[in-house]
Design a protein around this motif. Structure first.
Motif, PDB file in Angstrom:
ATOM      1  N   UNK A 152       0.833  -1.207   0.000  1.00 21.42           N
ATOM      2  CA  UNK A 152       0.000   0.000   0.000  1.00 21.42           C
ATOM      3  C   UNK A 152       0.866   1.256   0.000  1.00 21.42           C
ATOM      4  N   UNK A 153       1.830   1.306   0.902  1.00 20.95           N
ATOM      5  CA  UNK A 153       2.673   2.491   1.029  1.00 20.95           C
ATOM      6  C   UNK A 153       3.543   2.716  -0.202  1.00 20.95           C
ATOM      7  N   UNK A 154       4.119   1.656  -0.734  1.00 20.54           N
ATOM      8  CA  UNK A 154       4.971   1.825  -1.905  1.00 20.54           C
ATOM      9  C   UNK A 154       4.149   2.138  -3.152  1.00 20.54           C
ATOM     10  N   UNK A 155       2.936   1.638  -3.223  1.00 14.87           N
ATOM     11  CA  UNK A 155       2.053   2.015  -4.333  1.00 14.87           C
ATOM     12  C   UNK A 155       1.736   3.509  -4.257  1.00 14.87           C
ATOM     13  N   UNK A 156       1.500   4.008  -3.049  1.00 15.12           N
ATOM     14  CA  UNK A 156       1.240   5.441  -2.881  1.00 15.12           C
ATOM     15  C   UNK A 156       2.478   6.263  -3.216  1.00 15.12           C
ATOM     16  N   UNK A 157       3.650   5.785  -2.810  1.00 13.50           N
ATOM     17  CA  UNK A 157       4.889   6.487  -3.144  1.00 13.50           C
ATOM     18  C   UNK A 157       5.091   6.516  -4.657  1.00 13.50           C
ATOM     19  N   UNK A 158       4.829   5.405  -5.310  1.00  9.90           N
ATOM     20  CA  UNK A 158       4.952   5.350  -6.766  1.00  9.90           C
ATOM     21  C   UNK A 158       4.013   6.366  -7.405  1.00  9.90           C
ATOM     22  N   UNK A 159       2.801   6.436  -6.904  1.00 10.10           N
ATOM     23  CA  UNK A 159       1.829   7.377  -7.447  1.00 10.10           C
ATOM     24  C   UNK A 159       2.302   8.819  -7.260  1.00 10.10           C
ATOM     25  N   UNK A 160       2.825   9.136  -6.066  1.00 13.50           N
ATOM     26  CA  UNK A 160       3.299  10.498  -5.800  1.00 13.50           C
ATOM     27  C   UNK A 160       4.559  10.834  -6.595  1.00 13.50           C
ATOM     28  N   UNK A 161       5.447   9.857  -6.732  1.00  9.55           N
ATOM     29  CA  UNK A 161       6.755  10.136  -7.302  1.00  9.55           C
ATOM     30  C   UNK A 161       6.872   9.860  -8.795  1.00  9.55           C
ATOM     31  N   UNK A 162       5.897   9.187  -9.379  1.00 12.30           N
ATOM     32  CA  UNK A 162       5.984   8.963 -10.818  1.00 12.30           C
ATOM     33  C   UNK A 162       4.718   9.379 -11.545  1.00 12.30           C
ATOM     34  N   UNK A 163       3.653   9.557 -10.829  1.00 11.32           N
ATOM     35  CA  UNK A 163       2.418  10.006 -11.456  1.00 11.32           C
ATOM     36  C   UNK A 163       1.836   8.979 -12.394  1.00 11.32           C
ATOM     37  N   UNK A 164       1.077   9.449 -13.353  1.00 15.50           N
ATOM     38  CA  UNK A 164       0.335   8.567 -14.253  1.00 15.50           C
ATOM     39  C   UNK A 164       1.054   8.308 -15.564  1.00 15.50           C
ATOM     40  N   UNK A 165       2.345   8.459 -15.561  1.00 14.42           N
ATOM     41  CA  UNK A 165       3.091   8.250 -16.796  1.00 14.42           C
ATOM     42  C   UNK A 165       3.371   9.548 -17.528  1.00 14.42           C
ATOM     43  N   UNK A 166       2.754  10.624 -17.098  1.00  9.51           N
ATOM     44  CA  UNK A 166       2.963  11.924 -17.732  1.00  9.51           C
ATOM     45  C   UNK A 166       4.082  12.695 -17.027  1.00  9.51           C
ATOM     46  N   UNK A 167       4.979  11.991 -16.423  1.00  6.72           N
ATOM     47  CA  UNK A 167       6.073  12.608 -15.678  1.00  6.72           C
ATOM     48  C   UNK A 167       7.135  13.093 -16.654  1.00  6.72           C
ATOM     49  N   UNK A 168       7.648  14.283 -16.387  1.00  4.05           N
ATOM     50  CA  UNK A 168       8.770  14.794 -17.155  1.00  4.05           C
ATOM     51  C   UNK A 168       9.862  15.212 -16.183  1.00  4.05           C
ATOM     52  N   UNK A 169      10.976  15.703 -16.687  1.00  2.00           N
ATOM     53  CA  UNK A 169      12.099  16.032 -15.813  1.00  2.00           C
ATOM     54  C   UNK A 169      11.762  17.173 -14.858  1.00  2.00           C
ATOM     55  N   UNK A 170      10.908  18.113 -15.273  1.00  2.00           N
ATOM     56  CA  UNK A 170      10.532  19.218 -14.370  1.00  2.00           C
ATOM     57  C   UNK A 170       9.691  18.698 -13.207  1.00  2.00           C
ATOM     58  N   UNK A 171       8.768  17.807 -13.493  1.00  2.00           N
ATOM     59  CA  UNK A 171       7.949  17.238 -12.423  1.00  2.00           C
ATOM     60  C   UNK A 171       8.814  16.371 -11.505  1.00  2.00           C
ATOM     61  N   UNK A 172       9.739  15.626 -12.071  1.00  2.00           N
ATOM     62  CA  UNK A 172      10.647  14.824 -11.267  1.00  2.00           C
ATOM     63  C   UNK A 172      11.460  15.731 -10.342  1.00  2.00           C
ATOM     64  N   UNK A 173      11.937  16.836 -10.859  1.00  6.11           N
ATOM     65  CA  UNK A 173      12.707  17.790 -10.044  1.00  6.11           C
ATOM     66  C   UNK A 173      11.856  18.310  -8.885  1.00  6.11           C
ATOM     67  N   UNK A 174      10.589  18.634  -9.140  1.00  5.65           N
ATOM     68  CA  UNK A 174       9.690  19.097  -8.064  1.00  5.65           C
ATOM     69  C   UNK A 174       9.479  17.998  -7.029  1.00  5.65           C
ATOM     70  N   UNK A 175       9.308  16.767  -7.490  1.00  7.33           N
ATOM     71  CA  UNK A 175       9.138  15.636  -6.567  1.00  7.33           C
ATOM     72  C   UNK A 175      10.377  15.447  -5.692  1.00  7.33           C
TER      73      UNK A 175
END
Length: 189
Positions: free
Chosen positions: A64-87
């Motif tokens: 549960x926790x790692x699924x939530x972390x994945x969701x917060x840290x990678x999003x829905x696949x629309x992640x780019x380098x700017x979003x990664x930097x913010x994360x």
């Protein structure tokens, strides 16, 4: 008394959420079944209608926790380098240091996961590898994705071990600067 069809699911979710907070605050092994159930207002005996063992609960918490972390840290696949930097900036923050119960499970539960049975470690591996794959796509490098993931978790562990807020901030800032430098070398600035 009859309970609604959703009652068991709702109780299980309350138990998972409450147990996850407790585990991230104090460690999973420190609290017994009675304490976990008391936190949601139920008796220890009710635990076994939801999980066959405390180990099964721990596996469910890790997933549960790692699924939530994945969701917060990678999003829905629309992640780019700017979003990664913010994360990464949010991950390497004092609020994350000061509020372990609200953040990533890896820095607080990593050692317990490593000592767990193979099913728990396999579940953790699945989610960690998914996060790695997401970051590797953005970064264009498997090894850089592993390095950044390890740097983030390690920086949080070290910062939480320290008592002086300024030194904690120095650890976080140094890690963030180094990660940003490595990302810039990849052309991701």
């Amino acid at each position: 008394m009859r309970y609604s069809a959703n009652h068991k699911m709702e109780t299980r979710e309350k138990l998972l959420a409450s147990s996850a907070v407790s585990a991230k605050k104090s460690g999973f092994s420190t609290v017994g079944v009675d304490g976990l159930m008391k936190a949601i207002g139920l008796s220890g005996g009710a635990f076994y209608s939801h999980f066959s063992s405390k180990d099964e609960l721990f596996k469910a918490i890790v997933e549960r926790e790692l699924a939530q972390s994945l969701d917060r840290l990678s999003g829905d696949g629309a992640m780019d380098s700017m979003k990664l930097e913010r994360c990464l900036k949010q991950y390497l923050s004092m609020s994350h240091v000061e509020q372990p119960e609200a953040g990533c499970a890896l820095p607080v539960l990593g050692a317990e996961i490593a000592r767990s049975d193979v099913q728990v470690r396999e579940a953790a591996q699945t989610w960690i590898c998914r996060l790695h794959e997401s970051w590797a796509r953005i970064l264009g490098s498997d090894s850089l994705a592993w390095a950044i993931l390890s740097q983030c978790v390690g920086a949080l562990v070290v910062a939480r071990m320290l008592v002086t807020p300024q030194i904690q901030r120095d650890v976080l800032k140094s890690s963030h600067v180094e990660i940003s430098r490595r990302m810039a070398e990849q052309g991701l600035d």
